[in-house]
Scaffold this active site. Structure first.
Site, PDB file in Angstrom:
ATOM      1  N   LYS A   1       0.836  -1.208   0.000  1.00 51.01           N
ATOM      2  CA  LYS A   1       0.000   0.000   0.000  1.00 51.01           C
ATOM      3  C   LYS A   1       0.867   1.253   0.000  1.00 51.01           C
ATOM      4  O   LYS A   1       0.604   2.207  -0.739  1.00 51.01           O
ATOM      5  CB  LYS A   1      -0.950  -0.015   1.212  1.00 51.01           C
ATOM      6  CG  LYS A   1      -2.044  -1.074   1.085  1.00 51.01           C
ATOM      7  CD  LYS A   1      -2.910  -1.233   2.328  1.00 51.01           C
ATOM      8  CE  LYS A   1      -3.887  -2.391   2.115  1.00 51.01           C
ATOM      9  NZ  LYS A   1      -4.819  -2.617   3.218  1.00 51.01           N
TER      10      LYS A   1
ATOM     11  N   GLN B   1      -4.819  -1.776   9.620  1.00 44.73           N
ATOM     12  CA  GLN B   1      -4.775  -3.089   8.975  1.00 44.73           C
ATOM     13  C   GLN B   1      -5.334  -4.170   9.902  1.00 44.73           C
ATOM     14  O   GLN B   1      -4.991  -4.225  11.084  1.00 44.73           O
ATOM     15  CB  GLN B   1      -3.320  -3.412   8.558  1.00 44.73           C
ATOM     16  CG  GLN B   1      -3.158  -4.646   7.705  1.00 44.73           C
ATOM     17  CD  GLN B   1      -3.669  -4.486   6.268  1.00 44.73           C
ATOM     18  OE1 GLN B   1      -3.905  -3.385   5.789  1.00 44.73           O
ATOM     19  NE2 GLN B   1      -3.857  -5.591   5.584  1.00 44.73           N
TER      20      GLN B   1
ATOM     21  N   ASP C   1     -11.167   2.805   4.341  1.00 40.74           N
ATOM     22  CA  ASP C   1     -11.495   1.384   4.221  1.00 40.74           C
ATOM     23  C   ASP C   1     -13.008   1.182   4.170  1.00 40.74           C
ATOM     24  O   ASP C   1     -13.476   0.096   3.816  1.00 40.74           O
ATOM     25  CB  ASP C   1     -10.973   0.622   5.460  1.00 40.74           C
ATOM     26  CG  ASP C   1      -9.715  -0.176   5.171  1.00 40.74           C
ATOM     27  OD1 ASP C   1      -9.486  -0.500   3.993  1.00 40.74           O
ATOM     28  OD2 ASP C   1      -8.985  -0.473   6.132  1.00 40.74           O
TER      29      ASP C   1
HETATM   30  N1  L34 Z   1      -8.004  -2.676   7.272  1.00 42.84           N
HETATM   31  N2  L34 Z   1      -7.322  -4.772   6.631  1.00 42.84           N
HETATM   32  C1  L34 Z   1      -7.796  -3.566   6.296  1.00 42.84           C
HETATM   33  N3  L34 Z   1      -8.091  -3.204   5.027  1.00 42.84           N
HETATM   34  C2  L34 Z   1      -7.886  -4.096   4.006  1.00 42.84           C
HETATM   35  O1  L34 Z   1      -8.230  -3.768   2.759  1.00 42.84           O
HETATM   36  C3  L34 Z   1      -7.350  -5.349   4.304  1.00 42.84           C
HETATM   37  N4  L34 Z   1      -7.044  -6.282   3.341  1.00 42.84           N
HETATM   38  C4  L34 Z   1      -7.263  -7.697   3.636  1.00 42.84           C
HETATM   39  C5  L34 Z   1      -6.569  -8.003   4.959  1.00 42.84           C
HETATM   40  N5  L34 Z   1      -6.713  -6.950   5.954  1.00 42.84           N
HETATM   41  C6  L34 Z   1      -7.109  -5.683   5.641  1.00 42.84           C
HETATM   42  C7  L34 Z   1      -6.009  -6.160   2.464  1.00 42.84           C
HETATM   43  O2  L34 Z   1      -5.415  -5.116   2.267  1.00 42.84           O
HETATM   44  C8  L34 Z   1      -6.592  -8.367   2.459  1.00 42.84           C
HETATM   45  N6  L34 Z   1      -5.774  -7.341   1.842  1.00 42.84           N
HETATM   46  C9  L34 Z   1      -4.852  -7.579   0.797  1.00 42.84           C
HETATM   47  C10 L34 Z   1      -4.193  -6.548   0.153  1.00 42.84           C
HETATM   48  C11 L34 Z   1      -3.286  -6.800  -0.873  1.00 42.84           C
HETATM   49  C12 L34 Z   1      -3.031  -8.082  -1.275  1.00 42.84           C
HETATM   50  C13 L34 Z   1      -3.686  -9.122  -0.645  1.00 42.84           C
HETATM   51  C14 L34 Z   1      -4.587  -8.864   0.374  1.00 42.84           C
HETATM   52  C15 L34 Z   1      -2.018  -8.314  -2.366  1.00 42.84           C
HETATM   53  O3  L34 Z   1      -1.345  -7.412  -2.793  1.00 42.84           O
HETATM   54  N7  L34 Z   1      -1.883  -9.571  -2.824  1.00 42.84           N
HETATM   55  C16 L34 Z   1      -0.973  -9.948  -3.877  1.00 42.84           C
HETATM   56  C17 L34 Z   1       0.092 -10.895  -3.360  1.00 42.84           C
HETATM   57  C18 L34 Z   1       0.907 -10.328  -2.269  1.00 42.84           C
HETATM   58  C19 L34 Z   1       1.791 -11.392  -1.612  1.00 42.84           C
HETATM   59  O4  L34 Z   1       2.884 -11.627  -2.115  1.00 42.84           O
HETATM   60  O5  L34 Z   1       1.362 -11.965  -0.620  1.00 42.84           O
HETATM   61  C20 L34 Z   1      -1.758 -10.658  -4.976  1.00 42.84           C
HETATM   62  O6  L34 Z   1      -1.301 -10.639  -6.115  1.00 42.84           O
HETATM   63  O7  L34 Z   1      -2.814 -11.219  -4.660  1.00 42.84           O
END
Ligand code: L34
Length: 307
Positions: free
Chosen positions: A69, A112, A135
């Site tokens: 982020k 988060q 959020d």
């Molecule tokens: N407050 N908590 C708050 N707001 C959110 O919007 C989240 N979320 C979820 C968990 N807790 C939170 C996230 O940000 C899930 N989440 C989230 C954000 C980004 C990614 C996955 C979950 C992401 O970038 N995933 C990548 C892989 C990253 C890795 O290497 O692990 C993808 O390509 O899916």
């Protein structure tokens, strides 16, 4: 004879053509659009949007997401602040930090999740100033979302709506099955897909751990949105031919096949399900990056409110 074979091959190829919903690529496009707007905001003498992220504890996955982020902020020209607090932070200390952020000049911030067990999540979300709650988790904003009033849409469902929109997935009058009832994915997703908007206007069914005849319901879905937190739970026999499948799950499982020692999986068995559907989002590279793009969009809205 040769001509006939070619037609047959071509026909087969057409049948198998599957659309990969590329969240990474789509999120990059959205980031480019946001960067253009930031340039204009700054050129007209205003401050760049400012996002803060609060991370309590040392959970590896949360660290990865929060770092992503912050990096995304840099990419679009936002200012960002990472507030890192130890896992032993008390609820009072966190509430004090939230009070500070409410009264600071950040346009929006997130806490988060999940939080360490000793901290009451609801108390924390309630303390966030709804105007800065990018959020969309504050009860006031959840209520506004449910009523269709202007608000910050929660990042993951918002990201999914943008995927459906940008890939021209028809939703009106379609059957949409949402798997999972979490506050951050399933519940808002079911509300948003049933609204009188585009994307939306779907006939929504929500299923969860107590649902009977699960397969009977999921195989009716034109659009299947899966956020149940079980690795590779959805198999081909649970999916209708030609459906659109959005995989919200993200699991890091130990693997000997990768150098990092783990591999990411979704809630959907991608290889077999993708053979069957019209369109599918992968993990990684699907919903995750879109969640981040949505957060940036909400922060841009927060900054525009300030101007
Ligand atoms: N407050 N908590 C708050 N707001 C959110 O919007 C989240 N979320 C979820 C968990 N807790 C939170 C996230 O940000 C899930 N989440 C989230 C954000 C980004 C990614 C996955 C979950 C992401 O970038 N995933 C990548 C892989 C990253 C890795 O290497 O692990 C993808 O390509 O899916």
């Amino acid at each position: 004879m040769y001509y006939k074979v070619c037609i047959a091959l071509n026909y087969n190829f057409e049948l198998k053509k599957m659309v990969l919903i590329d969240g990474k690529e789509t999120s990059n496009q959205i980031k480019e659009e946001i960067a253009v707007e930031v340039t204009q905001i700054v050129a007209s003498g205003n401050k760049a949007p400012h996002l803060a992220a609060v991370l309590v504890g040392e959970d590896g996955a949360s660290q990865t997401y929060v770092n992503a982020k912050v990096k995304a902020c840099e990419k679009v020209g936002f200012e960002s602040t990472l507030v890192q607090m130890s896992s032993t932070t008390s609820e009072t200390e966190l509430l004090t930090k939230i009070d500070e952020l409410n009264n600071s000049d950040v346009d929006g911030y997130i806490v988060q999740l999940p939080l360490p067990k000793h901290i009451d999540e609801h108390k924390v979300l309630l303390a966030i100033d709804p105007i800065k709650d990018v959020d969309g988790f504050h009860p006031e904003n959840v209520g506004r979302m449910a009523l269709g009033l202007p608000t910050y849409l929660p990042a993951t469902p918002y990201g999914i709506l943008m995927m459906l929109e940008r890939y021209n997935i028809e939703t009106e009058g379609k059957s949409c099955v949402v798997m999972g009832r979490s506050h951050i994915v399933g519940s808002p997703m079911s509300i948003l897909m049933s609204r009188n908007t585009n994307p939306g206007n779907s006939t929504v069914t929500m299923v969860h751990s107590r649902t009977k005849n699960l397969k009977e319901i999921t195989t009716q879905a034109d659009i299947l949105i899966v956020g149940i937190g079980k690795p590779e739970f959805v198999t081909a026999d649970m999916v209708k031919e030609g459906a659109t499948v959005i995989d919200v799950g993200i699991h890091r499982l130990p693997s000997e096949l990768t150098r990092s020692g783990f591999k990411l999986f979704g809630d959907v068995k991608f290889d077999e399900v993708s053979e069957k559907c019209h369109a599918i989002s992968p993990v990684p590279g699907g919903v995750g990056p879109m969640t981040i793009a949505s957060l940036l969009k909400n922060t841009l809205i927060a900054a525009q409110r300030r101007e």
